[in-house]
Scaffold this motif. Structure first.
Motif, PDB file in Angstrom:
ATOM      1  N   VAL A  62      79.698  52.540  55.070  1.00 27.70           N
ATOM      2  CA  VAL A  62      78.360  52.798  55.613  1.00 27.70           C
ATOM      3  C   VAL A  62      77.753  54.060  55.005  1.00 27.70           C
ATOM      4  O   VAL A  62      76.572  54.081  54.674  1.00 27.70           O
TER       5      VAL A  62
ATOM      6  N   VAL B 260      75.344  50.338  63.954  1.00 27.10           N
ATOM      7  CA  VAL B 260      76.385  51.329  63.660  1.00 27.10           C
ATOM      8  C   VAL B 260      76.601  52.236  64.868  1.00 27.10           C
ATOM      9  O   VAL B 260      77.732  52.445  65.320  1.00 27.10           O
TER      10      VAL B 260
ATOM     11  N   VAL C 209      83.925  53.238  58.212  1.00 19.63           N
ATOM     12  CA  VAL C 209      82.503  53.599  58.318  1.00 19.63           C
ATOM     13  C   VAL C 209      82.147  54.646  57.258  1.00 19.63           C
ATOM     14  O   VAL C 209      81.098  54.570  56.611  1.00 19.63           O
TER      15      VAL C 209
ATOM     16  N   LEU D  94      80.134  46.488  61.019  1.00 21.00           N
ATOM     17  CA  LEU D  94      80.014  46.442  59.556  1.00 21.00           C
ATOM     18  C   LEU D  94      78.994  45.410  59.066  1.00 21.00           C
ATOM     19  O   LEU D  94      78.135  45.749  58.245  1.00 21.00           O
TER      20      LEU D  94
END
Lengths: 526, 130
Positions: free
Chosen positions: A296, A362, A292, A351
């Protein structure tokens, strides 16, 4: 200050406990666990009131350690502290019982040394809750410390080093079970971790070369300043995509996702009773946190949509593979280990949802990680008590156990409800969020996978619990009398841990808000 | 063509000497590629190994490739702002990889020394049962 105490207490505690006489180690470990948990609560409170913070700690030779105290890190640090404190409490109680029992010749678990079934019917060494922790408190606290460092790390070098330490200590604790299956499981675990860590290192090295930076914030800035589309090639930012791909390959093995998960069931089921909950509840989420951080928060546009779909597909494979294997497993701990594989698959659905721009996806995925940790830890703690009670770790040995161990069965049931995703637990809130994000981004196939995963979970939780309510063929009580219900403090701890999923499920908005604190700037500001 | 040294010129038509930094970066890229290739070879050897000695050899090659890659990736010409940190990163990577390999070798030896070894000789990195 609270973040510093949270990070340092287990590190210093590991050294302190090593110096203490054996009889005092459990109490000291429990004190350290409570102090760490209190500091984690304080750190989260500060973040809730004042927002996320990050620090760049300068060291000698231009080194720099970046600490990120954002919602993602602090919520998972607190989750780790809750699970860790519960496990230490159970281990301390169990150690006290065994110490007393040894004096009277009633050593728990001694009767279970013989049976060995490769499908998961474990010998006694794996059912004795403190068999290894009592001997290796420093290693256990060191694992806790490394997990926390990994969660707050904001630079690639610290992340890599923490990954290495987590893998090493986890494997050593698994192998510490002592018997050959435990050593074999620990050896395979360490081999898998080493392959994964070195692959991650290659990916990070390529990223250093591509961006010239160690800190995630600097990497993000470099990628934003020179996007790969305008600077193709293998010597500049164009290398960032392949670098992240290689690092992700290593993380897939660390998580692990199907088909790279085959080392996990043996490692988690052969580990001592006080190690399995931490491995299955907390350690498994750390690699996903790193993913993440990379995909992200640091390079949100670098993940090609097709690759995001592929990663989600691997998640679905894990959901199905883990769920079906859990249905077929005969050992209780092995069933729960396969359940971990299945639940991790659902976690990785975040994801493709993140790539589609869904912040809810998320936060839902991360809430799933937070909900899974206490639920799985509670189930494994209760399973260890039941296995010790029955003399072996086998689903068939649970016949009629609900009348003898109602609290343990209740803990497994409550945690199972959260894993399935039924209201009002945290598991429900997390899966609802994921389902909503799937439909909102037009990726309905993930919603089907989540619903299917819930059904598979319901099937294997039912399989685990059904024998508990079926009267056994032969009563284990003396002279044929029904066995009286037994309770001990370990079961209460397991039940309280399971109940945290209920509390979290009743306040999901606060949990989701906390997870999103500082999410936009989590790369760390200089 | 003016040279960077006073009083000297280079023959017309030849390119200017590349800056040292750029040359270092090109070298680092080459070493980086070599490290990745070595690491890939190590990965293949590891997964093809059916016994622990073979796997350990593969893992050692993988570790070597990874450390070489990190040495190139964290070269001073690459991470200019943290040149010293690059050296520390490579050393830390090498030490941790060596430490994990040592522990793995020790655990594998424990398995080899086990009298029950023929009953459960490992054939793959996974258990794959149940």
């Amino acid at each position: 200050v609270s973040v510093a105490i949270t990070l340092l207490a287990p590190v210093l505690g590991a050294g302190l406990v090593a110096l203490l006489p054996r009889g005092r180690r459990a109490a000291a470990a429990l004190s350290i666990a409570l102090a760490t948990a209190a500091a984690a609560i304080a750190a989260l409170w500060v973040a809730w009131r004042g927002g996320a913070r990050s620090w760049r700690l300068a060291g000698p030779w231009d080194t720099e350690v970046v600490v990120l105290a954002d919602g993602l890190a602090l919520v998972l640090v607190l989750t780790t502290a809750v699970v860790g404190t519960a496990v230490v409490a159970v281990a301390a109680i169990d150690e006290a019982r065994h110490t007393g029992g040894r004096a009277t010749g009633d050593r728990a678990g001694a009767r279970t040394r013989d049976a060995h079934d490769p499908r998961g019917d474990l010998p006694g060494a794996a059912t004795a809750v403190t068999a290894t922790v009592a001997a290796n408190w420093p290693g256990w606290l060191g694992l806790w410390a490394a997990v926390q460092v990994l969660l707050v790390a904001g630079d690639l070098l610290t992340i890599y080093l923490a990954l290495e330490v987590v893998g090493l200590l986890g494997a050593v604790l698994v192998a510490g079970g002592g018997d050959r299956p435990a050593v074999l499981a620990g050896t395979r675990y360490l081999a898998a971790e080493l392959v994964a860590s070195l692959t991650v290192l290659v990916g990070f090295a390529l990223l250093w070369h591509a961006t010239g930076a160690f800190a995630l914030a600097d990497v993000a800035a470099a990628l934003a300043a020179a996007p790969s589309a305008t600077a193709p090639g293998l010597a500049g930012p164009g290398l960032a995509g392949p670098a992240l791909a290689v690092a992700t390959l290593g993380l897939l093995l660390k998580v692990p996702l199907a088909p790279l998960h085959l080392w996990l069931p043996a490692a988690h089921s052969r580990a001592p009773g006080a190690v399995s909950p931490v491995l299955s509840g907390v350690v498994v989420t750390t690699a996903t946190v790193v993913a993440v951080r990379l995909w992200v928060q640091t390079a949100p546009t670098a993940l090609p949509p097709a690759t995001a779909q592929l990663l989600g597909g691997l998640g679905v494979a894990a959901i199905v593979w883990g769920g079906v294997a859990a249905l077929r497993a005969t050992g209780t701990k092995r069933l729960l280990a396969y359940s971990t594989v299945s639940q991790l698959g659902q976690l990785w659905l975040l994801l493709p949802l993140a790539r589609a721009g869904s912040a809810d996806g998320v936060s839902g995925g991360l809430l799933h990680a937070v909900a899974h940790a206490p639920a799985k830890a509670s189930m494994l703690l209760a399973a260890a008590v039941l296995a010790e009670d029955a003399g072996r770790d086998h689903v068939d040995a649970l016949d009629g156990v609900a009348s003898r161990r109602p609290l343990s069965v209740a803990a497994i049931g409550l945690a199972g409800v959260s894993l399935i995703g039924l209201p009002p637990t945290a598991g429900f809130a997390a899966k609802w969020q994921l389902l909503d994000a799937s439909l909102a981004t037009g990726q309905w196939w993930w919603a089907v996978a989540i619903a299917g995963g819930g059904l598979l979970t319901a099937a294997y939780v039912t399989r685990l619990l059904t024998p508990a309510f079926v009267p056994p063929d032969r009563e284990p009580g003396p002279a044929g009398t029904p066995a009286a219900a037994r309770r001990d403090a370990r079961e209460v701890v397991a039940l309280v841990l399971a109940a945290t999923t209920l509390v979290l499920g009743l306040r999901p908005v606060e949990a989701l808000t906390l997870l999103e604190v500082g999410a936009a700037a989590a790369g760390g500001t200089p | 063509v003016p040279s960077d040294r006073p009083g000297r010129t280079l023959p017309r038509g030849l390119p200017s000497p590349p800056p040292t930094r750029e040359a270092g970066r090109v070298t680092a890229t080459g070493v980086l590629g070599a490290g990745v290739v070595v690491a890939a070879v190590g990965l293949v050897v590891t997964f093809r190994g059916t016994r622990w000695p073979g796997r350990l050899l593969g893992l050692t090659v993988l570790a070597l490739g990874a450390v070489v890659t990190s040495a190139a990736g964290a070269a001073p010409t690459t991470v200019e702002r943290h040149a010293g940190a690059g050296v520390v990163a490579v050393l830390a990577a090498a030490v941790t990889a060596a430490g994990m390999l040592t522990v793995l070798r020790w655990l594998a030896r424990r398995l080899d020394d086990d009298p029950e070894r023929p009953d459960a000789a490992p054939t793959s990195l996974d258990e794959g049962r149940g």
